[in-house]
Design a protein around this motif. Structure first.
Motif, PDB file in Angstrom:
ATOM      1  N   MET A  28     -22.683  -4.933 -59.943  1.00 55.25           N
ATOM      2  CA  MET A  28     -21.230  -4.834 -59.992  1.00 55.25           C
ATOM      3  C   MET A  28     -20.765  -4.230 -61.315  1.00 55.25           C
ATOM      4  N   ALA A  29     -21.411  -4.573 -62.400  1.00 58.75           N
ATOM      5  CA  ALA A  29     -20.966  -4.115 -63.712  1.00 58.75           C
ATOM      6  C   ALA A  29     -21.188  -2.613 -63.872  1.00 58.75           C
ATOM      7  N   ARG A  30     -22.346  -2.076 -63.410  1.00 59.56           N
ATOM      8  CA  ARG A  30     -22.640  -0.664 -63.606  1.00 59.56           C
ATOM      9  C   ARG A  30     -21.673   0.245 -62.841  1.00 59.56           C
ATOM     10  N   PRO A  31     -21.398   0.023 -61.532  1.00 58.68           N
ATOM     11  CA  PRO A  31     -20.412   0.879 -60.847  1.00 58.68           C
ATOM     12  C   PRO A  31     -19.034   0.820 -61.491  1.00 58.68           C
ATOM     13  N   PHE A  32     -18.650  -0.367 -61.956  1.00 55.52           N
ATOM     14  CA  PHE A  32     -17.339  -0.492 -62.597  1.00 55.52           C
ATOM     15  C   PHE A  32     -17.270   0.334 -63.882  1.00 55.52           C
ATOM     16  N   ILE A  33     -18.372   0.247 -64.707  1.00 50.22           N
ATOM     17  CA  ILE A  33     -18.412   1.015 -65.956  1.00 50.22           C
ATOM     18  C   ILE A  33     -18.401   2.516 -65.665  1.00 50.22           C
ATOM     19  N   ALA A  34     -19.145   2.955 -64.630  1.00 48.74           N
ATOM     20  CA  ALA A  34     -19.197   4.384 -64.276  1.00 48.74           C
ATOM     21  C   ALA A  34     -17.822   4.877 -63.847  1.00 48.74           C
ATOM     22  N   ARG A  35     -17.123   4.088 -63.001  1.00 49.39           N
ATOM     23  CA  ARG A  35     -15.774   4.489 -62.589  1.00 49.39           C
ATOM     24  C   ARG A  35     -14.825   4.528 -63.785  1.00 49.39           C
ATOM     25  N   TYR A  36     -15.003   3.613 -64.703  1.00 51.21           N
ATOM     26  CA  TYR A  36     -14.148   3.572 -65.885  1.00 51.21           C
ATOM     27  C   TYR A  36     -14.300   4.848 -66.715  1.00 51.21           C
ATOM     28  N   TRP A  37     -15.563   5.251 -66.946  1.00 54.60           N
ATOM     29  CA  TRP A  37     -15.810   6.453 -67.757  1.00 54.60           C
ATOM     30  C   TRP A  37     -15.347   7.723 -67.037  1.00 54.60           C
ATOM     31  N   ARG A  38     -15.551   7.779 -65.697  1.00 55.96           N
ATOM     32  CA  ARG A  38     -15.071   8.954 -64.951  1.00 55.96           C
ATOM     33  C   ARG A  38     -13.551   9.068 -65.033  1.00 55.96           C
ATOM     34  N   GLY A  39     -12.872   7.951 -64.918  1.00 55.15           N
ATOM     35  CA  GLY A  39     -11.410   7.972 -65.021  1.00 55.15           C
ATOM     36  C   GLY A  39     -10.932   8.375 -66.400  1.00 55.15           C
ATOM     37  N   LEU A  40     -11.644   7.831 -67.416  1.00 54.07           N
ATOM     38  CA  LEU A  40     -11.264   8.171 -68.782  1.00 54.07           C
ATOM     39  C   LEU A  40     -11.454   9.659 -69.056  1.00 54.07           C
ATOM     40  N   LEU A  41     -12.595  10.226 -68.596  1.00 55.59           N
ATOM     41  CA  LEU A  41     -12.847  11.657 -68.793  1.00 55.59           C
ATOM     42  C   LEU A  41     -11.829  12.509 -68.046  1.00 55.59           C
ATOM     43  N   ALA A  42     -11.469  12.066 -66.832  1.00 52.68           N
ATOM     44  CA  ALA A  42     -10.467  12.818 -66.061  1.00 52.68           C
ATOM     45  C   ALA A  42      -9.113  12.802 -66.765  1.00 52.68           C
ATOM     46  N   ALA A  43      -8.731  11.657 -67.340  1.00 49.18           N
ATOM     47  CA  ALA A  43      -7.453  11.567 -68.048  1.00 49.18           C
ATOM     48  C   ALA A  43      -7.443  12.449 -69.286  1.00 49.18           C
ATOM     49  N   VAL A  44      -8.567  12.433 -70.038  1.00 45.66           N
ATOM     50  CA  VAL A  44      -8.660  13.271 -71.235  1.00 45.66           C
ATOM     51  C   VAL A  44      -8.590  14.746 -70.860  1.00 45.66           C
ATOM     52  N   GLY A  45      -9.311  15.134 -69.797  1.00 42.99           N
ATOM     53  CA  GLY A  45      -9.273  16.534 -69.350  1.00 42.99           C
ATOM     54  C   GLY A  45      -7.875  16.959 -68.929  1.00 42.99           C
TER      55      GLY A  45
END
Length: 709
Positions: free
Chosen positions: A1-18
């Motif tokens: 559960m922790a790994r998918p949540f962390i991956a989604r978090y980083w993808r969202g953060l990168l998308a927001a920065v982009g």
């Protein structure tokens, strides 16, 4: 559960920065694009303002020079107490001021005292005033041309003063001054929306569209400069000049600067551009408001944010579709509703942008890299007379290209498509659909889309036909004025010559005829023939005097239809004795023996005799085998061209433009009037005269005359 949540978090953060980076980049691009367009417009405005200032000064620049050489002005400086001379000078200045539109003209003696002025009969007359303290007087009395802007000591009204020394017999006896008012230009600037400023070499603003900036300086004025200004009364009684409330920021590209200040109590941020006017010692500053730049950035940020929002909504919709298939219909309808709203907003923005483009007075044309037209605005269509449907898709040569300039326009088009177009634009003549010519200035810039891809070239086309016509009219008026002044000067000298020489020549004729009658009573056979020659030559001299008078008064001229070959042959016969005496040869080259002109035979012969005399004098140091003169008569464009070519040393390049000026001479004992009179005679016959150096050495003086059918 922790790994998918962390991956989604980083993808969202990168998308927001982009997304933020993309939005910021779009805003910066729009800001720079608008700033570039505003800079180009500002450069055009600066060029137009500088051209107007130079034209205003050049329009009156010749006046002090002409006044300083007027005989009545010089006579008044010799006899300053002569009331009649003073009255004539006052009337001359008043008439010249009314004709040229200058603010004032006046004459100052070496002590600075005004002797005559165009406003002599007004309460604020300059006559009797002393302007010794003025800088223009100090320059002119030392033999230099004076140029000075300041407030009038008598009227208190500002203006530009141009001064010229008046030389009489080599000595400076006084100063001729013209005052030009710039108040109309300042009134125009005050009525404009964008501030325009003109400052002197010390940084002091003396002309501005913002009244509160007047007589303030861009930098602190030194005590030495302040004393000089006060001593010369440049700006009235002002001795202090506050520093302008400007905050200046340099631009990274070095073109202009950003100016932050207050105008009429409101804070404004302006894009400013300085244009030096070195010949006047001034600096012109034009400005433009930066509101449009900020608005362009905000609009780009809004549009990019909207696009990013649409992308994010699409992504969320897809994920919701995967998770909640049951809620697919509701989510799709909601998304479509939002998309419709955003689409309407985009359509409204597009319609607004198109309305702005259609309202432009400057023609806009976009081409792809191969030269095909992909966009034109209504202003360009009106300029060339073709509709957008007729122009879109066209490749070079375009239908509005001028048929006489196809090669030139093809070359300019290729340079623009290859990115080598002049950054300051180039002039191009085009042909309107209805057949009339249009003169334009074309400015080319790369056409880059939002992704930074080069899609072609965008050209701005400005109609400058009216400006070109106005410049041509102004040049024509100046030439006519110069010609009238030249004819008046030569006419006065010719009238004096005719009056002084006519009576001695007629007396010579009478004595010669009496001598012939006495000789006829004696046995001598040679005396009558010699006296006949004296009578003929004296009568010819009298005839020349009459023709000079006729040249002054064209109504008394004896114009007739002449065979040019007869005029040339008779002129050669007149010169034969002098040619033999100097061992020179005169070759006569006639292309058409039947060519005829309308003119005065004696005056045309005098022109030829004068030119051949000059050729003989030019070759007097040459060996005898090189003393050959060619007198040629050939057809030329629009008339008959007569040339006198010698094998002398030629004319220095720096003197080619001066040889026809009155009183210019390279001879130690010359008056400098011969060639000037020749030019006046040729122009009175409807022709023109010029001079060129020959490639092998020597010079060719040639003139053209209209041919009579």
């Amino acid at each position: 559960m922790a790994r998918p949540f962390i991956a989604r978090y980083w993808r969202g953060l990168l998308a927001a920065v982009g997304a933020l980076v993309l939005i910021a980049a779009a805003g910066h691009w729009a800001e720079q694009r608008e700033l570039q367009a505003k800079t180009q417009a500002l450069q055009q405005a600066a060029a137009a303002q500088a051209l107007g200032l130079r034209g205003l000064v050049e329009k009156h620049d010749f006046l002090p020079h002409a006044v300083a050489r007027h005989p009545g002005v010089q006579d008044l400086l010799r006899l300053p107490q002569d009331a009649s001379l003073r009255a004539r000078a006052n009337d001359y200045f008043a008439d010249l001021q009314a004709t040229t539109g200058a603010a004032a003209l006046y004459l100052v003696d070496r002590d600075g005292l005004t002797l005559a002025a165009s406003n002599w009969n007004t309460p604020s007359s300059f006559v009797g005033q002393n302007y010794r303290q003025r800088a223009y007087f100090e320059d002119a009395v030392q033999g230099r041309r004076g140029l000075f802007y300041g407030l009038g000591l008598t009227t208190g009204q500002s203006g530009l003063f141009i001064a010229e020394p008046v030389r009489v017999d080599g000595a400076i006896l006084g100063v001729a001054v013209v005052k030009i008012s710039l108040e109309a230009l300042q009134a125009t600037w005050m009525g404009g929306l964008e501030p325009v400023v003109l400052r002197d070499s010390r940084g002091i603003v003396f002309l501005s569209g913002v009244p509160e900036w007047l007589y303030q300086a861009i930098r602190p004025v030194s005590a030495q400069d302040a004393r000089w200004i006060a001593e010369h009364g440049q700006y009235g009684k002002r001795t202090r000049f506050e520093v302008l409330p400007w905050k200046i920021e340099a631009r990274p590209d070095g073109v202009g600067f950003v100016l932050r200040t207050q105008v009429q109590g409101q804070r404004r941020t302006l894009l400013a551009l300085d244009t030096p006017l070195p010949e006047l010692g001034w600096t012109l500053t034009v400005t433009s408001d930066m509101k449009e730049v900020a608005q362009a950035r905000r609009s780009a940020l809004a549009l990019t944010a909207l696009a990013v929002a649409l992308l994010l909504l699409g992504t969320l919709y897809w994920r919701l579709r995967e998770r909640r298939f049951v809620e697919q219909r509701t989510a799709r309808l909601e998304l479509e509703r939002r998309v419709d709203e955003r689409t309407r907003d985009l359509e409204e923005a597009h319609a607004f942008r198109k309305a702005m483009e259609d309202s432009l007075l400057v023609g806009m044309r976009a081409r792809d890299p191969d030269g095909k037209i992909i966009y034109v605005n209504p202003a360009l269509c009106a300029m060339v007379g073709y509709s957008a449907e007729e122009l879109l898709g066209c490749r070079p040569p375009y239908p509005y290209w001028h048929p006489d300039d196809l090669e030139k326009q093809a070359r300019e088009s290729d340079e623009a498509l290859q990115g080598r177009a002049a950054p300051h634009g180039f002039e191009s003549r085009i042909r309107h659909k209805d057949g009339h010519d249009v003169i334009t200035m074309v400015y080319a810039a790369p056409l880059v889309d939002a992704q930074g891809v080069h899609r072609g070239w965008m050209s701005s086309v400005v109609d400058i036909t009216a400006q070109k016509q106005a410049e041509a009219r102004q040049r024509d008026q100046e030439l006519r004025l110069q010609r009238s002044a030249r004819l008046a000067s030569v006419g006065e000298m010719a009238s004096t010559l005719a009056h002084e020489l006519n009576q001695p020549l007629m007396a010579l004729s009478n004595f010669a005829m009496a001598a012939r009658a006495l000789a006829a009573q004696g046995p001598s056979d040679l005396l009558p023939g010699a006296l006949d020659e004296i009578v003929g030559q004296s009568q010819r001299a009298s005839e020349i005097v009459k023709r000079v008078r006729a040249f002054i008064n064209p109504q008394r001229g004896q114009y007739e239809i002449l065979a040019m070959v007869d005029v040339l042959t008779h002129a050669r016969a007149l010169l034969e004795p002098e040619l033999k005496a100097q061992g020179a040869t005169l070759r006569l080259l006639i292309e058409d023996a039947g060519a005829r002109v309308r003119g005065d035979r004696v005056l045309l012969e005098q022109v030829l005799v004068n030119l051949v005399h000059n050729a003989l004098q030019a070759m007097q140091d040459q060996p005898r085998h090189r003393r050959t003169i060619e007198l040629a008569c050939r057809h030329s464009e629009g008339g008959l061209r007569i040339g006198v070519a010698d094998q002398g040393p030629g004319i220095p390049a720096g003197q080619l433009d001066q040889v026809f000026s009155p009183f210019f001479t390279t001879k130690p004992d010359g008056l400098g009037l011969g060639l000037n009179i020749c030019r006046s005679i040729v122009e009175a016959h409807g022709g023109a005269i010029g001079v060129d150096n020959r490639p092998g050495g020597g010079a060719t003086f040639s003139f053209t005359l209209p041919i009579v059918p």
